[in-house]
Design a protein around this motif. Sequence first.
Motif, PDB file in Angstrom:
ATOM      1  N   LYS A   2       0.813  -1.207   0.000  1.00  0.00           N
ATOM      2  CA  LYS A   2       0.000   0.000   0.000  1.00  0.00           C
ATOM      3  C   LYS A   2       0.853   1.267   0.000  1.00  0.00           C
ATOM      4  O   LYS A   2       0.355   2.348  -0.208  1.00  0.00           O
ATOM      5  CB  LYS A   2      -0.923   0.021   1.224  1.00  0.00           C
ATOM      6  CG  LYS A   2      -2.083  -0.924   1.107  1.00  0.00           C
ATOM      7  CD  LYS A   2      -3.157  -0.600   2.118  1.00  0.00           C
ATOM      8  CE  LYS A   2      -2.645  -0.643   3.535  1.00  0.00           C
ATOM      9  NZ  LYS A   2      -2.084  -1.941   3.935  1.00  0.00           N
ATOM     10  N   ASN A  13      -4.502  10.733  11.286  1.00  0.00           N
ATOM     11  CA  ASN A  13      -5.692  10.194  10.619  1.00  0.00           C
ATOM     12  C   ASN A  13      -5.386   9.808   9.176  1.00  0.00           C
ATOM     13  O   ASN A  13      -5.932   8.844   8.657  1.00  0.00           O
ATOM     14  CB  ASN A  13      -6.835  11.216  10.656  1.00  0.00           C
ATOM     15  CG  ASN A  13      -7.533  11.263  12.011  1.00  0.00           C
ATOM     16  OD1 ASN A  13      -7.331  10.389  12.845  1.00  0.00           O
ATOM     17  ND2 ASN A  13      -8.342  12.291  12.234  1.00  0.00           N
ATOM     18  N   SER A  37      -0.560  -4.301   7.455  1.00  0.00           N
ATOM     19  CA  SER A  37      -1.569  -5.102   8.157  1.00  0.00           C
ATOM     20  C   SER A  37      -0.962  -6.315   8.852  1.00  0.00           C
ATOM     21  O   SER A  37      -1.679  -7.229   9.240  1.00  0.00           O
ATOM     22  CB  SER A  37      -2.648  -5.567   7.181  1.00  0.00           C
ATOM     23  OG  SER A  37      -3.327  -4.457   6.667  1.00  0.00           O
ATOM     24  N   LYS A  74      -0.218  -3.757  13.017  1.00  0.00           N
ATOM     25  CA  LYS A  74      -1.433  -3.500  13.811  1.00  0.00           C
ATOM     26  C   LYS A  74      -1.083  -2.948  15.184  1.00  0.00           C
ATOM     27  O   LYS A  74      -1.794  -2.099  15.722  1.00  0.00           O
ATOM     28  CB  LYS A  74      -2.254  -4.779  13.942  1.00  0.00           C
ATOM     29  CG  LYS A  74      -2.999  -5.139  12.670  1.00  0.00           C
ATOM     30  CD  LYS A  74      -3.756  -6.439  12.849  1.00  0.00           C
ATOM     31  CE  LYS A  74      -4.407  -6.845  11.532  1.00  0.00           C
ATOM     32  NZ  LYS A  74      -5.035  -8.171  11.634  1.00  0.00           N
ATOM     33  N   LEU A 107      -0.399   0.574  14.566  1.00  0.00           N
ATOM     34  CA  LEU A 107      -1.642   1.290  14.290  1.00  0.00           C
ATOM     35  C   LEU A 107      -2.330   1.651  15.610  1.00  0.00           C
ATOM     36  O   LEU A 107      -2.804   2.778  15.798  1.00  0.00           O
ATOM     37  CB  LEU A 107      -2.551   0.411  13.424  1.00  0.00           C
ATOM     38  CG  LEU A 107      -3.938   0.951  13.098  1.00  0.00           C
ATOM     39  CD1 LEU A 107      -3.828   2.256  12.318  1.00  0.00           C
ATOM     40  CD2 LEU A 107      -4.735  -0.078  12.303  1.00  0.00           C
ATOM     41  N   LYS A 142     -10.880   3.249  19.181  1.00  0.00           N
ATOM     42  CA  LYS A 142      -9.461   2.888  19.188  1.00  0.00           C
ATOM     43  C   LYS A 142      -9.297   1.367  19.213  1.00  0.00           C
ATOM     44  O   LYS A 142      -8.433   0.817  18.539  1.00  0.00           O
ATOM     45  CB  LYS A 142      -8.810   3.507  20.426  1.00  0.00           C
ATOM     46  CG  LYS A 142      -7.294   3.678  20.324  1.00  0.00           C
ATOM     47  CD  LYS A 142      -6.681   4.152  21.628  1.00  0.00           C
ATOM     48  CE  LYS A 142      -7.415   5.272  22.314  1.00  0.00           C
ATOM     49  NZ  LYS A 142      -7.405   6.510  21.534  1.00  0.00           N
ATOM     50  N   ALA A 168      -9.443  -0.254  15.688  1.00  0.00           N
ATOM     51  CA  ALA A 168      -8.538   0.157  14.599  1.00  0.00           C
ATOM     52  C   ALA A 168      -7.880  -1.055  13.949  1.00  0.00           C
ATOM     53  O   ALA A 168      -7.864  -1.182  12.715  1.00  0.00           O
ATOM     54  CB  ALA A 168      -7.487   1.132  15.126  1.00  0.00           C
ATOM     55  N   ALA A 169      -7.367  -1.955  14.767  1.00  0.00           N
ATOM     56  CA  ALA A 169      -6.656  -3.109  14.201  1.00  0.00           C
ATOM     57  C   ALA A 169      -7.604  -3.977  13.369  1.00  0.00           C
ATOM     58  O   ALA A 169      -7.195  -4.571  12.373  1.00  0.00           O
ATOM     59  CB  ALA A 169      -6.007  -3.927  15.310  1.00  0.00           C
ATOM     60  N   SER A 229      -7.675  -2.602   9.926  1.00  0.00           N
ATOM     61  CA  SER A 229      -6.393  -2.537   9.220  1.00  0.00           C
ATOM     62  C   SER A 229      -6.519  -3.240   7.880  1.00  0.00           C
ATOM     63  O   SER A 229      -7.054  -4.337   7.796  1.00  0.00           O
ATOM     64  CB  SER A 229      -5.323  -3.215  10.070  1.00  0.00           C
ATOM     65  OG  SER A 229      -4.108  -3.293   9.368  1.00  0.00           O
ATOM     66  N   GLY A 230      -6.046  -2.599   6.836  1.00  0.00           N
ATOM     67  CA  GLY A 230      -6.151  -3.197   5.507  1.00  0.00           C
ATOM     68  C   GLY A 230      -7.345  -2.694   4.725  1.00  0.00           C
ATOM     69  O   GLY A 230      -7.427  -2.890   3.527  1.00  0.00           O
ATOM     70  N   LEU A 258     -11.048   2.436   7.711  1.00  0.00           N
ATOM     71  CA  LEU A 258     -10.133   2.774   8.815  1.00  0.00           C
ATOM     72  C   LEU A 258     -10.002   4.288   8.967  1.00  0.00           C
ATOM     73  O   LEU A 258     -10.109   4.829  10.078  1.00  0.00           O
ATOM     74  CB  LEU A 258      -8.752   2.154   8.565  1.00  0.00           C
ATOM     75  CG  LEU A 258      -7.660   2.586   9.555  1.00  0.00           C
ATOM     76  CD1 LEU A 258      -7.942   2.077  10.960  1.00  0.00           C
ATOM     77  CD2 LEU A 258      -6.281   2.095   9.089  1.00  0.00           C
ATOM     78  N   THR A 259      -9.793   4.964   7.861  1.00  0.00           N
ATOM     79  CA  THR A 259      -9.587   6.414   7.915  1.00  0.00           C
ATOM     80  C   THR A 259     -10.845   7.122   8.417  1.00  0.00           C
ATOM     81  O   THR A 259     -10.763   8.040   9.238  1.00  0.00           O
ATOM     82  CB  THR A 259      -9.180   6.945   6.524  1.00  0.00           C
ATOM     83  OG1 THR A 259      -8.003   6.252   6.105  1.00  0.00           O
ATOM     84  CG2 THR A 259      -8.897   8.435   6.565  1.00  0.00           C
ATOM     85  N   ALA A 260     -11.999   6.670   7.953  1.00  0.00           N
ATOM     86  CA  ALA A 260     -13.246   7.285   8.421  1.00  0.00           C
ATOM     87  C   ALA A 260     -13.447   7.039   9.915  1.00  0.00           C
ATOM     88  O   ALA A 260     -13.828   7.943  10.662  1.00  0.00           O
ATOM     89  CB  ALA A 260     -14.427   6.733   7.631  1.00  0.00           C
ATOM     90  N   LEU A 291     -11.194   6.500  12.178  1.00  0.00           N
ATOM     91  CA  LEU A 291     -10.250   7.331  12.936  1.00  0.00           C
ATOM     92  C   LEU A 291     -10.696   8.788  12.941  1.00  0.00           C
ATOM     93  O   LEU A 291     -10.466   9.520  13.913  1.00  0.00           O
ATOM     94  CB  LEU A 291      -8.839   7.204  12.355  1.00  0.00           C
ATOM     95  CG  LEU A 291      -8.125   5.886  12.646  1.00  0.00           C
ATOM     96  CD1 LEU A 291      -6.810   5.808  11.884  1.00  0.00           C
ATOM     97  CD2 LEU A 291      -7.877   5.723  14.144  1.00  0.00           C
ATOM     98  N   HIS A 351     -13.219   8.984  15.550  1.00  0.00           N
ATOM     99  CA  HIS A 351     -12.484   8.790  16.810  1.00  0.00           C
ATOM    100  C   HIS A 351     -11.903  10.106  17.336  1.00  0.00           C
ATOM    101  O   HIS A 351     -12.076  10.455  18.509  1.00  0.00           O
ATOM    102  CB  HIS A 351     -11.387   7.758  16.511  1.00  0.00           C
ATOM    103  CG  HIS A 351     -10.322   7.582  17.546  1.00  0.00           C
ATOM    104  ND1 HIS A 351      -9.022   8.002  17.324  1.00  0.00           N
ATOM    105  CD2 HIS A 351     -10.322   7.021  18.773  1.00  0.00           C
ATOM    106  CE1 HIS A 351      -8.288   7.701  18.386  1.00  0.00           C
ATOM    107  NE2 HIS A 351      -9.044   7.099  19.276  1.00  0.00           N
ATOM    108  N   PRO A 374      -7.169   1.662  24.542  1.00  0.00           N
ATOM    109  CA  PRO A 374      -8.360   1.108  23.872  1.00  0.00           C
ATOM    110  C   PRO A 374      -9.228   0.296  24.829  1.00  0.00           C
ATOM    111  O   PRO A 374      -8.789  -0.098  25.907  1.00  0.00           O
ATOM    112  CB  PRO A 374      -7.747   0.175  22.826  1.00  0.00           C
ATOM    113  CG  PRO A 374      -6.501  -0.329  23.491  1.00  0.00           C
ATOM    114  CD  PRO A 374      -5.974   0.841  24.303  1.00  0.00           C
TER     115      PRO A 374
END
Lengths: 236, 277
Positions: A14, A154, A162, A167, A170, B164, B167-168, B171-172, B177-179, B181, B184, B261
């Motif tokens: 990515k 953000n 991933s 993670k 993250l 929070k 989030a994991a 991931s991917g 994820l961005t939305a 966060l 958040h 979290p």
Amino acid sequence: MHILKHLSSEKDEKVMPNLQRRNFLKYMGMGAALATATSLAACHKDHDYVDNGVSLGSGDFAVLNFAYALEQLEAAFYTQIVASPYSGITPTELEFFTDIRNHEIGHRDFFKKALSTNAIIGLEVDFSSIDFSSRASVLATAKAFEDLGVSAYNGAAQYISSTDTGKAYLLLAGKIVSVEARHAAYIRDLIEPGSFAGNDVVDANGLDTVRTPAQVFAIAGKYIKTKINANTLPHA
Amino acid sequence: MDLQNIFHEIEKVDPEVYDRLDSRRAAMKEFTRISGKIALAAIPFALGGMFKKAYSQTTSGTSVADVLKYALTLEYLESAYYIKGIATPGLIPTAGLGAITTIRDHEKEHVNFLQTVLSGLGGAPASPEFDFTAGGTFPTVFSDYNYFLAVAQTFEDTGVRAYKGQAANLSGNATVLTAALSIHSVEARHASHIRSMRRAIGQLGATAALKPWITLNQSGIATTAVNPSYAGEELIVQAGIDIAALDNIGANSASEAFDEPLSMDQVLPIAKLFIKP
């Protein structure tokens, strides 16, 4: 446990590398000569420095060094505020700015230690545009830095890999970004009560601002004297 | 935008897309239906809903849709809370009305946003019915402003921890994820402000020690009922690194510098206190 040591340095799929250097310098708003004597003087480790500036590294390291760079900037800023407070600062403001300084130092030194040998050097900052004796100047800069930090985390989180290690990072970024948002809200309220989540940062879907690393550097660049090579940073 | 090209791309990524949507024509219709009624920012999600990826389980076994439904439940809770608070005569003084209205509007926007996204992922669940007294734990929540703010603070701080914690699981999936966060950090802005409001009033456990950030596991609220929302916030070691020892910033600053979290298993019992059975 230094989980970063287990990170692969291979490029995550990515991560879209190679913002062209010329473009990046343009984003940084500093096309001309930087990176000469000052950067060399600031350089502690040979491998951190190449002709194009300080490399952020690749893969997850690049994203984490990106965060480390911003935390360095913030920590230096608040350290100076606490060392020479603006005129008329209230005891509560000084207490909270001291807290914020400590948080940013915690973030900065965390990244430095976690990144270990993959960490970029200590950056030289340029705060010549800030009047540290002026409440208005300091608060406006603080607001800009905190909102920028929130949008930067953000926007960069999606580029963390991933893998299990990714993670973990993250989550750590998530732990930090909400604290930056708490700072941002506090400082915005100092400037204008009730502006903690104003519609200049929160959109009509109730979502906070997201910036790409290039957009972040376009804003942060004027405060960072050390030349940074962000070619390996993700961009969209 | 060339729709045929988009479908060609979708077919490449997800060859079985038409097994779920019957045909390209049906997909086209579905896309038109969705894009006609949703906000621009939600389009990538709705499109994503047509992809196999969005239906898939994450590596932890929790699907993206599951995470979004969970988030929607929490947003329903917050949204309904502020709507009712603002609609209750004499509860919120003029000085607090602007901020509470701002927060209510964001929570409503989060509800709408998540409903829209979920409509492209098989449908959004309806809102539960709420009992904001939590079965009598907070009997004066809509008559005593101090209780109203204390519960609001707990909702916001819990919301931050809940997002929070997911989030994991996202991931991917860069878009979702961005939305998530981005919601958040808005919840964190709310939490910061409500904590400042409570500090300024100085009631119900809100002393000068209550700050916009969370110190150790202190709620700053004079009831232990909220403690599960703050348990674990006292952490001062991150990824094996003792944050308190860094430049000697100390345990308070170290705990404040990192928000912690909460898992679904930790949040749902908290939320359930306020959900009518």
